[in-house]
Design a protein around this motif. Structure first.
Motif, PDB file in Angstrom:
ATOM      1  N   PHE A 223      38.329  44.190  46.003  1.00 56.63           N
ATOM      2  CA  PHE A 223      38.480  42.754  45.729  1.00 56.63           C
ATOM      3  C   PHE A 223      37.296  41.952  46.263  1.00 56.63           C
ATOM      4  CE2 PHE A 223      42.811  43.890  44.741  1.00 56.63           C
ATOM      5  CZ  PHE A 223      43.179  42.954  43.775  1.00 56.63           C
ATOM      6  N   GLU A 224      36.776  42.346  47.420  1.00 52.33           N
ATOM      7  CA  GLU A 224      35.623  41.629  47.963  1.00 52.33           C
ATOM      8  C   GLU A 224      34.393  41.821  47.084  1.00 52.33           C
ATOM      9  OE1 GLU A 224      35.175  42.944  51.972  1.00 52.33           O
ATOM     10  OE2 GLU A 224      36.694  41.560  52.746  1.00 52.33           O
ATOM     11  N   GLU A 225      34.216  43.025  46.546  1.00 52.76           N
ATOM     12  CA  GLU A 225      33.072  43.303  45.685  1.00 52.76           C
ATOM     13  C   GLU A 225      33.130  42.494  44.392  1.00 52.76           C
ATOM     14  OE1 GLU A 225      32.906  47.450  44.945  1.00 52.76           O
ATOM     15  OE2 GLU A 225      32.613  48.012  47.046  1.00 52.76           O
ATOM     16  N   LYS A 226      34.312  42.352  43.835  1.00 53.18           N
ATOM     17  CA  LYS A 226      34.459  41.758  42.508  1.00 53.18           C
ATOM     18  C   LYS A 226      34.828  40.274  42.515  1.00 53.18           C
ATOM     19  CE  LYS A 226      33.491  45.540  40.321  1.00 53.18           C
ATOM     20  NZ  LYS A 226      32.249  45.640  39.504  1.00 53.18           N
ATOM     21  N   PHE A 228      34.658  38.091  45.585  1.00 53.49           N
ATOM     22  CA  PHE A 228      34.204  37.273  46.714  1.00 53.49           C
ATOM     23  C   PHE A 228      32.692  37.066  46.646  1.00 53.49           C
ATOM     24  CE2 PHE A 228      32.880  36.642  51.193  1.00 53.49           C
ATOM     25  CZ  PHE A 228      33.642  35.505  51.470  1.00 53.49           C
ATOM     26  N   ASP A 229      32.289  35.824  46.727  1.00 53.88           N
ATOM     27  CA  ASP A 229      30.872  35.461  46.694  1.00 53.88           C
ATOM     28  C   ASP A 229      30.394  35.286  48.138  1.00 53.88           C
ATOM     29  OD1 ASP A 229      28.369  34.262  46.504  1.00 53.88           O
ATOM     30  OD2 ASP A 229      28.899  33.164  44.686  1.00 53.88           O
ATOM     31  N   TRP A 235      36.083  32.712  47.174  1.00 56.09           N
ATOM     32  CA  TRP A 235      36.662  33.682  46.240  1.00 56.09           C
ATOM     33  C   TRP A 235      36.583  33.140  44.826  1.00 56.09           C
ATOM     34  CZ3 TRP A 235      38.372  38.509  47.591  1.00 56.09           C
ATOM     35  CH2 TRP A 235      38.558  38.766  48.948  1.00 56.09           C
ATOM     36  N   ASN A 236      36.383  34.044  43.876  1.00 58.03           N
ATOM     37  CA  ASN A 236      36.332  33.679  42.466  1.00 58.03           C
ATOM     38  C   ASN A 236      37.451  34.386  41.703  1.00 58.03           C
ATOM     39  OD1 ASN A 236      33.902  32.157  42.732  1.00 58.03           O
ATOM     40  ND2 ASN A 236      32.755  34.093  42.795  1.00 58.03           N
ATOM     41  N   GLY A 237      38.254  33.620  41.011  1.00 56.38           N
ATOM     42  CA  GLY A 237      39.300  34.204  40.179  1.00 56.38           C
ATOM     43  C   GLY A 237      40.544  34.581  40.944  1.00 56.38           C
TER      44      GLY A 237
END
Length: 280
Positions: A223-226, A228-229, A235-237
């Motif tokens: 989740f952090e890879e996909k 988190f900016d 967080w995105n999405g």
């Protein structure tokens, strides 16, 4: 004189037909006929009912034996397919069942046969079978937008991939979205997600806990890879608020009733619907 179905029938839920019985009813797995395994799924009370005008039939699933199971399909994690441990002369084997492979056998015909004594389902396997049978008609649907955000970054596929090799360790994966409330995210705001990994403690509870904790770390990293900016710290999405594991022995029934189980195959809601429960 023809045999009559009585309340003393030897048939029970989870029993397996002999090869002779399967052939007599013309039952064969379409892809692996030589590995056919027909499992009785009718409830014990329905099997014991000798009023054939009320309960005339026995429901079965035409499954198949497999050389190896897939962790994603154990413990009723997928509603359309189940992999379950079955004992053959005391040795563990794996049987695959598909929800769409149900067949109906008349009791007046099945009475001529007895269950295959070589096979038995351990208690945990029978419990998993019963849970899986109920899942098809009682499972949660997540909002389309939430599911879309999972799939856009292929997070759902990556979750399945890391769970597959060790999936037999987990009895359930629970998602709690937005604290169980309905929130409009059409403005691009992230869903708030908590994940609970439930597992059976087994013979070595400490080792089981250690193994599942590794999954916690792997899932958090995905989740952090996909989503988190690191540049903006936002967080995105989807915003993963927590990923924790808990032993079945520590999961209270009252709490379990509030959890929403995430499965590998699921239907989504066409609109953002209310999500039940708050796991923590």
């Amino acid at each position: 004189m023809a045999e009559i179905w009585t309340r003393d029938t030897p048939w029970r839920q989870g029993h397996i037909l002999t090869d002779e019985a399967a052939k007599a009813f013309g039952l064969s797995h379409p892809e692996s006929p030589d590995s056919t395994c027909v499992v009785v799924i009718s409830h014990d009370c329905d099997l014991a009912n000798d009023a054939l005008q009320v309960e005339p039939d026995v429901e079965v699933i035409v499954g198949r034996h497999l050389p190896k199971g897939d962790g994603n399909y154990f413990w009723a994690k997928a509603p359309r397919k189940l992999h379950v441990d079955v004992l053959k002369h005391g040795t563990a084997t794996v049987v695959e069942l598909a929800a769409t492979a149900k067949q109906i056998l008349p009791k007046h015909a099945l009475v001529a046969f007895s269950p295959d004594a070589a096979y038995s389902l351990p208690g945990k396997s029978l419990s998993a079978l019963r849970s899986w049978l109920a899942v098809r008609y009682n499972r949660a649907a997540f909002p389309d937008l939430f599911v879309s955000r999972l799939s856009e970054c292929k997070v759902d596929k990556r979750l399945a991939k890391i769970i597959e090799p060790v999936g037999n360790l987990l009895s359930a994966v629970y998602f709690e979205v937005d604290g169980g409330t309905e929130v409009d995210h059409s403005d691009g705001s992230p869903y708030e997600l908590k994940i609970v990994l439930a597992y059976p403690p087994g013979d070595d509870p400490e080792q089981a806990a250690d193994d599942v904790e590794k999954l916690e770390t792997a899932i958090t990293q995905i989740f952090e890879e996909k989503h988190f900016d690191h540049t903006t710290g936002e967080w995105n999405g989807i915003s993963l608020k927590q990923c924790i594991s808990i032993s079945e022995d520590d999961l209270r029934v009252s709490r379990a009733r509030l959890l929403t189980q995430w499965r590998l195959e699921y239907m989504t809601l066409k609109a953002d619907g209310e999500q039940t429960g708050a796991p923590v």
